[in-house]
Write a protein that holds these residues in place. Structure first.
Motif, PDB file in Angstrom:
ATOM      1  N   ASN A  86      16.747  34.129  31.849  1.00 50.83           N
ATOM      2  CA  ASN A  86      16.968  34.374  30.433  1.00 50.83           C
ATOM      3  C   ASN A  86      16.100  33.486  29.542  1.00 50.83           C
ATOM      4  O   ASN A  86      15.127  33.952  28.977  1.00 50.83           O
ATOM      5  CB  ASN A  86      18.449  34.227  30.075  1.00 50.83           C
ATOM      6  CG  ASN A  86      19.289  35.329  30.695  1.00 50.83           C
ATOM      7  OD1 ASN A  86      18.897  36.492  30.692  1.00 50.83           O
ATOM      8  ND2 ASN A  86      20.423  34.965  31.258  1.00 50.83           N
ATOM      9  N   VAL A  87      16.443  32.224  29.354  1.00 50.99           N
ATOM     10  CA  VAL A  87      15.802  31.287  28.422  1.00 50.99           C
ATOM     11  C   VAL A  87      15.996  31.777  26.976  1.00 50.99           C
ATOM     12  O   VAL A  87      16.582  31.080  26.152  1.00 50.99           O
ATOM     13  CB  VAL A  87      14.312  31.052  28.744  1.00 50.99           C
ATOM     14  CG1 VAL A  87      13.705  30.058  27.736  1.00 50.99           C
ATOM     15  CG2 VAL A  87      14.131  30.548  30.175  1.00 50.99           C
ATOM     16  N   SER A  88      15.501  32.955  26.672  1.00 41.75           N
ATOM     17  CA  SER A  88      15.758  33.563  25.373  1.00 41.75           C
ATOM     18  C   SER A  88      17.024  34.405  25.468  1.00 41.75           C
ATOM     19  O   SER A  88      17.310  35.013  26.492  1.00 41.75           O
ATOM     20  CB  SER A  88      14.574  34.441  24.967  1.00 41.75           C
ATOM     21  OG  SER A  88      14.789  35.043  23.710  1.00 41.75           O
ATOM     22  N   SER A  89      17.807  34.428  24.390  1.00 42.04           N
ATOM     23  CA  SER A  89      19.057  35.186  24.394  1.00 42.04           C
ATOM     24  C   SER A  89      19.368  35.642  22.980  1.00 42.04           C
ATOM     25  O   SER A  89      18.695  35.254  22.018  1.00 42.04           O
ATOM     26  CB  SER A  89      20.202  34.330  24.925  1.00 42.04           C
ATOM     27  OG  SER A  89      20.570  33.344  23.984  1.00 42.04           O
ATOM     28  N   ALA A  90      20.422  36.439  22.839  1.00 38.55           N
ATOM     29  CA  ALA A  90      20.843  36.850  21.504  1.00 38.55           C
ATOM     30  C   ALA A  90      21.293  35.655  20.687  1.00 38.55           C
ATOM     31  O   ALA A  90      21.146  35.628  19.467  1.00 38.55           O
ATOM     32  CB  ALA A  90      21.982  37.872  21.622  1.00 38.55           C
ATOM     33  N   VAL A  91      21.845  34.655  21.345  1.00 37.79           N
ATOM     34  CA  VAL A  91      22.309  33.461  20.652  1.00 37.79           C
ATOM     35  C   VAL A  91      21.146  32.529  20.328  1.00 37.79           C
ATOM     36  O   VAL A  91      21.131  31.870  19.279  1.00 37.79           O
ATOM     37  CB  VAL A  91      23.365  32.733  21.506  1.00 37.79           C
ATOM     38  CG1 VAL A  91      23.884  31.484  20.789  1.00 37.79           C
ATOM     39  CG2 VAL A  91      24.525  33.676  21.830  1.00 37.79           C
ATOM     40  N   PHE A  92      20.155  32.469  21.224  1.00 40.57           N
ATOM     41  CA  PHE A  92      18.984  31.605  21.043  1.00 40.57           C
ATOM     42  C   PHE A  92      17.713  32.448  21.183  1.00 40.57           C
ATOM     43  O   PHE A  92      17.022  32.390  22.195  1.00 40.57           O
ATOM     44  CB  PHE A  92      19.002  30.465  22.074  1.00 40.57           C
ATOM     45  CG  PHE A  92      20.256  29.633  22.022  1.00 40.57           C
ATOM     46  CD1 PHE A  92      20.449  28.715  21.000  1.00 40.57           C
ATOM     47  CD2 PHE A  92      21.247  29.793  22.963  1.00 40.57           C
ATOM     48  CE1 PHE A  92      21.608  27.961  20.930  1.00 40.57           C
ATOM     49  CE2 PHE A  92      22.408  29.044  22.915  1.00 40.57           C
ATOM     50  CZ  PHE A  92      22.593  28.136  21.887  1.00 40.57           C
ATOM     51  N   PRO A  93      17.387  33.240  20.161  1.00 38.12           N
ATOM     52  CA  PRO A  93      16.229  34.124  20.254  1.00 38.12           C
ATOM     53  C   PRO A  93      14.920  33.352  20.135  1.00 38.12           C
ATOM     54  O   PRO A  93      14.788  32.449  19.309  1.00 38.12           O
ATOM     55  CB  PRO A  93      16.430  35.072  19.067  1.00 38.12           C
ATOM     56  CG  PRO A  93      17.238  34.282  18.081  1.00 38.12           C
ATOM     57  CD  PRO A  93      18.127  33.400  18.892  1.00 38.12           C
ATOM     58  N   ASP A  94      13.956  33.704  20.995  1.00 31.89           N
ATOM     59  CA  ASP A  94      12.605  33.135  20.954  1.00 31.89           C
ATOM     60  C   ASP A  94      12.630  31.620  20.778  1.00 31.89           C
ATOM     61  O   ASP A  94      12.049  31.075  19.837  1.00 31.89           O
ATOM     62  CB  ASP A  94      11.814  33.787  19.818  1.00 31.89           C
ATOM     63  CG  ASP A  94      10.330  33.405  19.861  1.00 31.89           C
ATOM     64  OD1 ASP A  94       9.825  33.117  20.967  1.00 31.89           O
ATOM     65  OD2 ASP A  94       9.700  33.379  18.787  1.00 31.89           O
ATOM     66  N   PRO A  95      13.266  30.893  21.699  1.00 35.69           N
ATOM     67  CA  PRO A  95      13.415  29.455  21.480  1.00 35.69           C
ATOM     68  C   PRO A  95      12.184  28.661  21.887  1.00 35.69           C
ATOM     69  O   PRO A  95      11.354  29.096  22.682  1.00 35.69           O
ATOM     70  CB  PRO A  95      14.586  29.109  22.402  1.00 35.69           C
ATOM     71  CG  PRO A  95      14.401  30.041  23.562  1.00 35.69           C
ATOM     72  CD  PRO A  95      13.902  31.328  22.949  1.00 35.69           C
TER      73      PRO A  95
END
Length: 437
Positions: free
Chosen positions: A373-382
């Protein structure tokens, strides 16, 4: 693309819909926790076990808000205290299972102010002594090593001292029983607690655990935030083995940069519990973690989400650093890399929507590592803060196909920090100071 992050975002489990795997809760959870909010069904590439219970509160496969990770561990610690009492919890030794529960175990040790903490490891470096082993039959890497700096670390300080074993999931109870058997072979004691986020044993498995404990002459109590069971279709192993995972290692239009910074982490402060961690180590540890967070935030892009990624068993220090980054105003998630080859499917209701495969930064030929994942709906494009220890600070970390390469190719700016790995050294095991944060 979205990746599940919080219970409010939960969609129907794709694994249930696609393969008929069912997860059923049993009884009420502790402190309001529900089984369906603690785990999501995933799949793994493993001939022994095809399903994977992906925790939503652990910070392993899913970038997780740091307060949620700490909160679940604190609740598990409270459940232990409810079971054995405050004094027994303070006098206890806590043991975490590698690789997934090394950070959870340390969090629990702090929550109950335990006297000392140790976790098992799968890392065996030259010159490091191994004082014991036990096996985890269904795992991708089955052998757990015990490497305390003090050979007497797991000795019972008193006749009634409790050893608390912490894992993210109790599936059959076999691994915990094997660990107990290994411990009492060289460190006799009679009282144990097995604590987990979820307990998925069947009634027959619970009875077998109780029978084995009686045969070993020990008392074992089980504590969890939620209990349930998993129903597996008989064809699941073959069906999942033949199912192709989505492609890994996404590539962005433009590669992101790497910023490597030095941390002033004191040499005498342990980075975690691989060789043992005493209650008296905690204050200096948290000062070091907060100082690290202060140094790191000076290099971060304001306003962009941050995901702190730890290296396999190095889970607790990255979590505490992530907490420090969050206190300084950044939306901060936390997770770690893993040895586990899970399947990735970018479909609604599946937790592992994106994945990276990379060459092991340590000397481990032919065995890749993963991060999901790394990127998620909670942490988009981090932006990513990558925290590794010195044994993983190698050319392979920076080589083509290494972790830095695959993360930056996906467009994630990486701030790389290296912690000095604690040496294996003898230490006293006092139980008078309290763990505090």
């Amino acid at each position: 693309m979205t990746v599940q992050g919080t219970p409010a975002e939960r969609e129907p489990d794709w694994v249930t819909t696609r393969f008929g795997v069912e997860v059923t809760a049993e009884g009420g959870g502790h402190a309001g926790h529900r089984l369906r909010d603690l785990v999501v069904l995933g799949l793994r590439h493993n001939r022994r076990r095809a399903h994977l219970l992906v925790s939503t509160v652990l910070g392993k496969h899913i970038p997780t808000p740091v307060r949620r990770v700490r909160g679940a561990a604190d609740d598990l610690g409270a459940a232990i205290i409810d079971r054995i009492g405050t004094d027994a919890a303070r006098d206890a030794v806590v043991f975490g299972f590698a690789e997934t529960a090394t950070g959870l175990g340390h969090c629990v040790a702090e929550a109950i102010s335990a006297s000392r903490y140790l976790h098992s490891t799968r890392r065996h470096l030259p010159g490091v002594m191994v004082s014991g082993t036990f096996e985890e039959g269904h795992s991708h890497a089955t052998t757990h090593l015990l490497q305390p700096g003090d050979p007497a670390f797991l000795d019972a300080g008193t006749r009634d001292e409790t050893l608390i074993l912490v894992d993210d999931e109790i599936s059959t109870g076999t691994t915990a029983v094997r660990a107990i058997e290994s411990v009492i072979g060289s460190h006799p004691r009679t009282r144990f607690v097995v604590a987990s986020l979820v307990d998925m044993r069947t009634p027959d498995q619970r009875a077998e655990c109780d029978k084995t404990a009686a045969e070993l002459g020990v008392e074992v109590a089980y504590v969890s935030l939620a209990q349930g069971s998993v129903s597996l279709p008989p064809t699941l192993l073959d069906e999942v083995w033949e199912l192709a995972s989505d492609d890994l290692n996404p590539v962005a239009p433009q590669r992101a940069p790497v910023t490597e910074i030095e941390l002033d982490w004191p040499d005498d402060v342990p980075d975690g519990g691989r060789h043992g961690f005493l209650r008296e180590d905690s204050a200096a540890f948290h000062r070091a973690a907060d100082s690290a967070a202060e140094t790191i935030t000076a290099h971060l892009e304001p306003g962009r989400p941050v995901v702190v990624i730890g290296h396999e068993e190095l889970m607790y220090a990255p979590l505490c650093i992530a907490e420090g980054i969050e206190r300084r105003g950044f939306e901060t998630g936390y997770q770690t890399t893993t040895r586990s080859p899970a399947q990735v499917h970018d479909v609604p209701g599946y937790p592992l929507r994106r994945g990276f495969r990379f060459r092991a930064p340590e000397s481990d030929p032919g065995t890749p590592r993963f991060v999901y994942n790394v990127s998620s709906a909670v942490f988009p494009d981090p932006q990513v803060v990558l925290v590794v220890d010195t044994p993983a600070d190698t050319a392979d970390l920076r080589a083509p196909g290494g972790l830095l390469d695959v993360l930056t190719a996906a467009g994630h700016p990486v701030t790389l920090t290296i912690l000095p790995a604690a040496p294996q050294h003898a230490a006293a095991t006092p139980a008078s100071q309290e763990i505090s944060r």
